[in-house]
Design an enzyme around this catalytic site. Structure first.
Site, PDB file in Angstrom:
ATOM      1  N   ASP A  92     -29.109 -73.542 -22.024  1.00  0.00           N
ATOM      2  CA  ASP A  92     -27.689 -73.620 -21.723  1.00  0.00           C
ATOM      3  C   ASP A  92     -27.478 -74.485 -20.484  1.00  0.00           C
ATOM      4  OD1 ASP A  92     -25.014 -73.131 -21.966  1.00  0.00           O
ATOM      5  OD2 ASP A  92     -25.082 -71.120 -21.105  1.00  0.00           O
ATOM      6  N   HIS A 109     -27.542 -83.089 -23.473  1.00  0.00           N
ATOM      7  CA  HIS A 109     -28.459 -82.714 -24.546  1.00  0.00           C
ATOM      8  C   HIS A 109     -29.724 -83.572 -24.478  1.00  0.00           C
ATOM      9  CE1 HIS A 109     -25.447 -80.155 -26.217  1.00  0.00           C
ATOM     10  NE2 HIS A 109     -24.635 -81.146 -26.548  1.00  0.00           N
ATOM     11  N   LEU A 203     -49.399 -72.645 -32.115  1.00  0.00           N
ATOM     12  CA  LEU A 203     -48.104 -72.172 -31.619  1.00  0.00           C
ATOM     13  C   LEU A 203     -47.112 -72.234 -32.763  1.00  0.00           C
ATOM     14  CD1 LEU A 203     -46.121 -71.375 -29.286  1.00  0.00           C
ATOM     15  CD2 LEU A 203     -45.660 -73.833 -29.042  1.00  0.00           C
TER      16      LEU A 203
END
Length: 317
Positions: A92, A109, A203
């Site tokens: 955020d 972004h 992962l």
């Protein structure tokens, strides 16, 4: 909640353009590096310093690696045996970060790509098995169309550019959420990425895209109801495990995050993994995601390792 992208080839250091430029394009900021950070009262907050301060994270810049050639050493203040198996992250602060610099939201972004690369690399190095990242909520469609459209293009481009690296380095990607509203080309890209990385196990990178916790519970209930209607399940046999098997996180062996990190300063869940976070440890950080780095991630892990988890049972000293 503000969304972000998947890992892409490393951003190279470049002084950001002047905030008062006219009609800045997204590509103008694709090489931005995070600013320095300071520690205040146990929470990381960004310094009001020049955006050209040296970055703290160092990764390869040739675009051939996500996890790195060699593991990142575990900091002395962390204990390997106490590392969480599953870390979830709400990213955020991109818009606020960009606004402070006189830049469009798209620049925020784009600047947030490097922090995600850093966290992916550290998870691979330190034995964290699942990383779930909230990149687009079901509510984000109410944002300006130009912002949403740029995100869709960014998602598609970065997933495509990361497939080879993830396949090579053992990173499995899996996207959860309602894909029906995503562009067809993006859905195709996601399917291709999942297919090419499905056997990886170093992962598991779960990307929550057009995801909402309420949506997840509702779709799980619909699935259970259909099985009851079709005679495949008896009403009296419905329990938590049955619901869990229908949630979007059924894609992982560890559906319940041990640790949730929220960057950007907000103190809420924003409709993220509402069922799965029942006994998760929370860590809120003031740093906007574009400035989030190794220092902040270590601080969150250290906080997690200092807690005693008892899952609603009696606390023992």
């Amino acid at each position: 909640m503000l969304s972000l992208t998947l890992p892409i080839p490393l951003l190279k250091t470049l002084t950001p353009p002047s905030p008062n430029i006219n009609n800045p394009s997204l590509s103008s900021y694709s090489h931005y590096q995070p600013r320095s950070r300071s520690l205040t009262r146990g929470l990381i907050v960004p310094k009001h310093s020049s955006a050209t301060a040296p970055p703290s994270a160092t990764l390869r810049d040739d675009g051939t690696s996500l996890a790195g050639d060699s593991p990142e050493p575990l900091p002395e203040e962390l204990v390997a045996e106490l590392m969480p198996k599953h870390v979830a992250v709400i990213i955020d602060g991109h818009g606020r970060w960009a606004k402070l610099r006189g830049l469009p939201a798209s620049a925020g972004h784009q600047a947030g790509v490097q922090p995600l690369r850093t966290v992916v690399r550290l998870c691979c190095s330190w034995g964290i098995q699942v990383l779930t990242v909230f990149v687009l909520s079901t509510e984000n469609w109410f944002r300006p169309k130009v912002e949403v459209d740029s995100l869709m293009k960014l998602f598609e481009t970065t997933i495509n550019s990361s497939i080879a690296c993830m396949k090579k380095e053992g990173i499995q990607i899996y996207v959860i959420g309602d894909s029906s509203k995503l562009p067809e080309s993006l859905r195709s890209t996601i399917a291709n990425a999942e297919k090419n990385t499905k056997h990886n196990s170093r992962l598991q990178l779960i990307v929550a895209m057009n995801y909402g916790g309420k949506y997840d519970v509702v779709q799980a209930c619909k699935s259970v109801a259909k099985k009851v209607k079709d005679g495949l399940l008896h009403l009296d046999n419905i329990n938590e495990k049955i619901i869990e098997k229908e949630l979007e996180t059924k894609c992982t062996e560890f559906p319940y995050p041990d640790l949730l990190i929220r960057a950007g300063g907000e103190l809420r869940l924003s409709n993220f993994l509402l069922w799965q976070l029942a006994y998760t440890e929370f860590y809120f950080n003031k740093t906007p995601w574009p400035d989030f780095g190794k220092e902040e991630f270590v601080d969150a892990l250290r906080s997690f390792q200092q807690r005693q988890r008892h899952y609603g049972g009696e606390r023992h000293s």
